[in-house]
Design a protein around this motif. Structure first.
Motif, PDB file in Angstrom:
ATOM      1  N   THR A  88      11.340   0.263  -5.783  1.00 39.59           N
ATOM      2  CA  THR A  88      11.147  -1.186  -5.709  1.00 39.59           C
ATOM      3  C   THR A  88      12.481  -1.913  -5.861  1.00 39.59           C
ATOM      4  O   THR A  88      12.789  -2.832  -5.098  1.00 39.59           O
ATOM      5  N   ASP A  89      13.290  -1.488  -6.844  1.00 40.58           N
ATOM      6  CA  ASP A  89      14.600  -2.117  -7.050  1.00 40.58           C
ATOM      7  C   ASP A  89      15.504  -1.912  -5.844  1.00 40.58           C
ATOM      8  O   ASP A  89      16.264  -2.804  -5.466  1.00 40.58           O
ATOM      9  N   LEU A  90      15.426  -0.746  -5.227  1.00 43.13           N
ATOM     10  CA  LEU A  90      16.280  -0.443  -4.073  1.00 43.13           C
ATOM     11  C   LEU A  90      15.869  -1.216  -2.822  1.00 43.13           C
ATOM     12  O   LEU A  90      16.671  -1.395  -1.918  1.00 43.13           O
ATOM     13  N   GLN A  91      14.633  -1.680  -2.772  1.00 45.16           N
ATOM     14  CA  GLN A  91      14.140  -2.401  -1.606  1.00 45.16           C
ATOM     15  C   GLN A  91      14.193  -3.918  -1.776  1.00 45.16           C
ATOM     16  O   GLN A  91      13.845  -4.653  -0.855  1.00 45.16           O
ATOM     17  N   ALA A 109      18.095  -6.623   2.406  1.00 44.05           N
ATOM     18  CA  ALA A 109      17.853  -5.494   1.512  1.00 44.05           C
ATOM     19  C   ALA A 109      19.012  -4.517   1.675  1.00 44.05           C
ATOM     20  O   ALA A 109      19.767  -4.567   2.651  1.00 44.05           O
ATOM     21  N   LEU A 110      19.142  -3.617   0.750  1.00 40.06           N
ATOM     22  CA  LEU A 110      20.244  -2.665   0.752  1.00 40.06           C
ATOM     23  C   LEU A 110      20.295  -1.834   2.041  1.00 40.06           C
ATOM     24  O   LEU A 110      21.357  -1.662   2.633  1.00 40.06           O
ATOM     25  N   GLN A 111      19.148  -1.356   2.490  1.00 43.07           N
ATOM     26  CA  GLN A 111      19.118  -0.548   3.719  1.00 43.07           C
ATOM     27  C   GLN A 111      19.560  -1.368   4.932  1.00 43.07           C
ATOM     28  O   GLN A 111      20.346  -0.893   5.753  1.00 43.07           O
ATOM     29  N   LEU A 142      19.906   6.885   0.075  1.00 53.98           N
ATOM     30  CA  LEU A 142      19.068   5.687   0.010  1.00 53.98           C
ATOM     31  C   LEU A 142      17.833   5.852   0.882  1.00 53.98           C
ATOM     32  O   LEU A 142      16.711   5.602   0.429  1.00 53.98           O
ATOM     33  N   ILE A 143      18.029   6.285   2.123  1.00 53.06           N
ATOM     34  CA  ILE A 143      16.895   6.487   3.035  1.00 53.06           C
ATOM     35  C   ILE A 143      15.929   7.518   2.465  1.00 53.06           C
ATOM     36  O   ILE A 143      14.712   7.319   2.466  1.00 53.06           O
ATOM     37  N   SER A 144      16.460   8.611   1.965  1.00 51.35           N
ATOM     38  CA  SER A 144      15.633   9.659   1.378  1.00 51.35           C
ATOM     39  C   SER A 144      14.828   9.140   0.196  1.00 51.35           C
ATOM     40  O   SER A 144      13.649   9.462   0.038  1.00 51.35           O
ATOM     41  N   ARG A 145      15.457   8.323  -0.640  1.00 52.63           N
ATOM     42  CA  ARG A 145      14.812   7.825  -1.869  1.00 52.63           C
ATOM     43  C   ARG A 145      13.704   6.808  -1.557  1.00 52.63           C
ATOM     44  O   ARG A 145      12.673   6.811  -2.215  1.00 52.63           O
ATOM     45  N   ILE A 146      13.917   5.938  -0.595  1.00 47.22           N
ATOM     46  CA  ILE A 146      12.921   4.887  -0.338  1.00 47.22           C
ATOM     47  C   ILE A 146      11.855   5.304   0.674  1.00 47.22           C
ATOM     48  O   ILE A 146      10.890   4.577   0.871  1.00 47.22           O
TER      49      ILE A 146
END
Length: 130
Positions: free
Chosen positions: A95-98, A106-108, A125-129
């Motif tokens: 949630t924090d990363l998005q 957004a970060l991505q 990042l892609i792997s985590r979200i």
């Protein structure tokens, strides 16, 4: 007597609050240098210290830190600090990363627009979200 004790207690609590904010700012003062230098061990110690001292996780104070006008993960991408960048991504919630950052991206989205999505940090990042 009870009234004066309550007033004194109230004043004491007001005096403590600004001090704890100043302390966390002091504790996080050199975090941008740590990120820029890609010093994962030092960042790990810093994150653990803040968690132990203030009971805050990285996601709790991440939004309040800016390095060169960028968030910590963006700053790590700009400085090719792969070790600390991937570490922070692993420590933060999906949630924090998005979350949308101050610039509306957004970060991505930002990583894709600035050519950082193919880096090890971008891939983490892609792997985590996902």
């Amino acid at each position: 007597m009870k009234k004066s004790a309550l007033v004194l207690l109230g004043l004491a609590s007001l005096a403590v609050s600004p001090l704890s904010v100043a302390d966390i700012n002091d504790d996080l003062q050199n975090i941008c240098t740590i990120v820029k230098n890609d010093d994962k061990a030092e960042l790990r110690k810093k994150v653990k210290q803040v968690q132990d001292d203030y009971n805050l996780r990285l996601g709790d104070y991440y939004d309040g830190i800016s390095c060169g006008g960028q968030s910590l993960i963006r700053y790590s991408m700009e400085n090719n600090a792969a070790e600390v960048g991937t570490f922070m991504i692993k420590k933060m919630s999906k949630t924090d990363l998005q979350k949308v950052e101050k610039d509306g991206m957004a970060l991505q989205q930002w990583a894709e627009a600035n050519g950082h999505i193919a880096t090890s940090i971008g891939q983490e990042l892609i792997s985590r979200i996902s």
